[in-house]
Each structure stands twice: as C-alpha cells, then as structure tokens.
Enzyme design. Structure first.
Site, short mmCIF file in Angstrom:
data_model
loop_
_atom_site.label_atom_id
_atom_site.label_comp_id
_atom_site.label_asym_id
_atom_site.label_seq_id
_atom_site.Cartn_x
_atom_site.Cartn_y
_atom_site.Cartn_z
N ARG A 292 66.93 -51.33 -6.78
CA ARG A 292 67.95 -51.55 -6.53
C ARG A 292 68.50 -52.65 -5.42
O ARG A 292 69.31 -53.34 -5.54
CB ARG A 292 69.09 -50.61 -6.54
N LYS A 293 67.64 -52.53 -4.41
CA LYS A 293 67.90 -53.31 -3.40
C LYS A 293 69.36 -53.16 -2.42
O LYS A 293 69.97 -54.24 -2.62
CB LYS A 293 67.37 -54.96 -3.41
N PHE A 294 69.66 -51.98 -2.32
CA PHE A 294 71.16 -51.79 -1.89
C PHE A 294 71.19 -52.71 -0.44
O PHE A 294 70.35 -52.87 0.43
CB PHE A 294 71.38 -50.33 -1.68
#
Ligand code: 5BU
Length: 469
Positions: A292-294
C-alpha cells in the site's frame, strides 16, 4: 614517512585529538582508540601543516572546485582553496526552507570536477553521501582526500564505485610514530591494530542463525516460512480482476512464500475476496503482503489501513511504508492494533530517476532499526551486487531486505522500471525477491514461478552455505 606527517601525528596526540583506551562508539561497539579532529581549527600551526600536506598529496589530482565535508573538513578545504586559488563550494547540512533552497553553496559550472576533503574515513558511507550531493548538483567527483584513514578497506569500497581515496596518514602510521616515541605501549598498539584490521562488515549469518537472534514475532514468521517452504519468492500479483488473480495465485501458490498485492488495482473487489485470499494462503502456506506504500500523517494512515473498502489491517500481515512523513507514521499504522502487523520501509526504489538519496536511505534504516517490533525490514534496490551489499551492511541481521525489480529475462519495462538479475539481488544480500510481470505476464505463470523460485533458492542456498561457515 615524511617528517610533516610524523609531526602531524604527534601534534594530534598532543592536543588530545587521538586518544587511546576504551571508548564506546555510536554503533555500540567498543574501540581501543578515538579520533576527534574537531578542535584542530584552534591550532593554526597544525592547520598550516595539514594544508601543506594536502597540497602535496593532491598534486596529481585534477579538479575545478574544492569542498570539505562539514563541519571539520570545511575550514581545511577553505584554507586549501585560498592556497591553490581554486574556488570553494560546500554542502548545506539542511536545505533552507526560504530563499533559493539550494543544497550546494558557491558558484560552479555543470560538469566541473570537485575534489572532496574529509577528516576521517571509517566505512566510506558518508563519502558516498557527499559525492551524491555534489553529483546531483551537476559536479563530477573522482577523488577524496582524508586526513586519517581508520577504515578496514575504505579505499577498496570507494574504488568499486569509481572513486579514488588519498589518505594523509593511516592508523598503522599513527602506531608506528607513537610507539617509536614511547607514547603508546606495545599491548595497546596491537589492540588498535587488530581493531582496524577487522572487517567492518558484521560476520554474515545464515538465515537459520539469524532466526535464532530475531525476537519480533512477525519477522520470525517470515524467516520461518522461507525456511519451511524453501522459497524466497514473493509474487507481485498486479492484475485487475479477481478471476485472473485467483487463477494465477492457485497455480503459483506452491512456489511462493508470500504474495504481494496492490488491492486497489482490483476492479471487482467484493466481500469474498479476502476469505478466498486467506483460504489459498492457508492451503499453500504463504503470507500476505499489501504493497500500500502508506505515506501520510499518522491519523490518516491509520484510517487508510483499518477502514475504507479494503480494511487492509484485517487481512494483510505485512504492508509497505514510506518514511517521508516521519516516524509517527509507524504509530499511526501499528499503534493500538488488536492483531499483530508489521511494515517494510522503502529504503531505495527501483524506479529510474527516483528521488531517494543515500542520506534518506540511511535515515530510514536508522528509524527502522529502532522500531523492530513493527518493522520487519526494508524494500531496497541497487545497480549491482556491490551496491546492494553496501545497503545490506546497514541493515541489522534480524531484519529482512526484500527486492523488487528482479527479472530473469528483461532489463526494464520502458516505463522506468530497472531490472536486476536474481543472482545479483541475492548475492548482494537480498533475502527475498519480488517478481511481478516476469511471472504473471508469461504464458504459463506456474512454470515461470517455479523457474524464479528455483533460481532464487539456488542463489540463496549457496549464499547461506557460505555465510554459515
Ligand atoms: P514487476 O512486474 O516485477 O516489475 O513488479 C514489481 C512490483 O514491485 C510492482 O508491484 C511494484 O509496485 C513493486 N515495486 C517496484 O517494482 N519497485 C520498487 O522500488 C518498489 C515496489 Br518500492
């Protein structure tokens, strides 16, 4: 040894810049000596000697501008610049939020060559950061000059990336001068010499040995799954419909130890997606990782992780996290969760022209090291095995390095993706490879997954056998 060098060593010892005994280093290790050259600027005679030594040592180097790495070497570079009538530039420690926002101060022309001065070399890492800053500003770097070389193999490390190291004195020189003058006893001298002759690289361990040293339960789970399944392949299943998603996953499940999703790509995500995914994970014994690459503030990522259509926290044990917003993102994501979850921090990216710098990578790893309970490791990349080794050396043994941008047959995708071979990734120190289109865009994903699994595991096994020795 030149008399000026001998005098320099004696002077540094006299003013307390070279100390012997027992010292605790930043890394926690203890060292039989300590070098601190910050106060030399208060001794003009010593500075004069240093500048004259620098001048003679660099007589064969070609450069248009000079810089010194702040703070200690900057005044030395300034003196040398006056002496040689060569322009000085320097790198700001912080970029100003106002005004020009420039990182490098001083005037220079694109393509000019910059000589970099520093006081010490230990591992070479800060030299790479300095070179990168100069290169990003359009300067070329060939040579570094360091006053004291206290490294194990600094010049070799720099040479592998195309840089030359000139050092004025080495630790062996110091020992020679100080023992001859009776300022260092033989026992301490041999301790000092043993210390610098040890590789800085920590002894590499096999994955089973590392597992024994690993406390974080979710990191242990990753290591155990890799060893049990005899696979270090992560499938990056970036397809847009559930039918294809589950067809490929069912076919490749036996080969992988983890599936990496981008769940927001799926057009027909419905309530049965998660149970089906978990069902296959159980059937084939693999883990679930949402890429998700927050990257937002803690409060927002908390909602992105736990709420919305996908409720990622409920089914993905592992997620990717950018550290650009600072350490609090980890509290936002992993604080107050009922179920254990863990992150992989983006330390380097495989995309061409990405903005991650050496300094940023180091800072990300520093944060990750202090948060092992919720950071299982890092996503990284490199141009070749040597470059990846430099990255791996910064990462503790009880955390993992996962590597995307790996392909057995292609060098890139025309959209900025840069591929590495499986062997380079593993030889450099990647613990797992992340493969997407190499498998999913092939005619037979099951066969391709097996091919990647076999070559990844073969490379991994032979590295592990070497390390275990
Ligand atoms: P590929 O089809 O093997 O190129 O897919 C690579 C996957 O890894 C894809 O899901 C990317 O989003 C992901 N990735 C990457 O390629 N490079 C990176 O630096 C990071 C993630 Br971080």
């Amino acid at each position: 040894m030149k008399i000026e060098k001998q005098n320099l060593i004696l002077d540094l010892h006299r003013i307390g810049a070279l100390k012997f005994g027992e010292f605790k280093l930043k890394s926690g290790a203890s060292s039989p000596f300590y070098i601190d050259l910050r106060s030399i600027i208060s001794y003009p005679e010593i500075v004069k000697n240093i500048v004259s030594l620098l001048k003679s040592e660099i007589s064969n180097c070609k450069f248009d501008v000079i810089t010194g790495i702040p703070y200690t070497a900057l005044p030395l570079a300034a003196q040398l610049s006056l002496e040689l009538n060569t322009p000085l530039v320097y790198q700001r420690k912080e970029v100003k939020a106002y005004g020009t926002g420039k990182l490098i101060e001083g005037h220079f022309k694109q393509g000019q060559t910059c000589l970099i001065i520093d006081d010490l070399i230990t591992t070479g890492e800060s030299k790479f950061e300095a070179a990168e800053a100069m290169e990003q500003a359009g300067l070329t770097v060939h040579d570094f000059v360091c006053l004291i070389d206290r490294s194990y193999n600094g010049s070799e490390v720099l040479a592998k990336q195309g840089y030359q190291l000139i050092s004025i004195v080495t630790v062996a020189d110091m020992i020679e001068v100080l023992t001859t003058k009776g300022l260092l006893d033989a026992q301490l001298a041999s301790k000092v010499s043993d210390f610098v002759n040890q590789p800085v690289e920590k002894p590499q361990l096999s994955l089973s040995q590392r597992l024994r040293e690993t406390k974080a339960p979710l990191t242990r789970k990753l290591m155990e799954t890799i060893l049990r399944k005899k696979s270090n392949l992560i499938l990056s299943l970036d397809v847009e419909d559930t039918k294809t998603f589950f067809e490929i996953l069912d076919a490749t499940g036996p080969e992988i130890f983890m599936v990496k999703t981008h769940v927001d790509i799926i057009k027909d995500f419905r309530g049965d997606f998660v149970p089906r995914l978990k069902g296959l994970a159980e059937k084939y014994d693999f883990l679930i990782f949402e890429d998700r690459k927050f990257a937002d503030i803690g409060s927002t990522v908390r909602k992105q992780f736990r709420s919305g259509v996908h409720r990622i926290a409920e089914w993905a044990e592992y997620v990717t996290v950018h550290m650009i917003a600072g350490e609090a993102i980890l509290d936002g994501l992993f604080g107050d969760l009922e179920v254990p979850r863990s992150g992989f921090l983006l330390a380097r990216m495989s995309a061409k022209g990405n903005l991650i710098s050496e300094t940023y990578t180091r800072q990300v790893i520093e944060i990750g090291k202090s948060r092992k309970a919720c950071v299982s490791g890092y996503i990284g990349h490199g141009v070749n095995a040597e470059d990846i080794k430099r990255l791996r050396n910064k990462i503790p043994q009880d955390q993992l390095l996962l590597m995307p941008g790996v392909n057995l047959d292609s060098g890139g995708d025309g959209l900025g993706q840069q591929y590495l071979s499986v062997e380079s990734a593993i030889e450099g120190g990647a613990d797992a490879i992340i493969v997407g289109r190499g498998i999913i865009a092939s005619e037979n994903p099951a066969i391709e997954a097996k091919r990647y699994r076999d070559s990844g595991w073969k490379a991994f096994k032979s590295r592990d056998e070497q390390y275990a020795k």
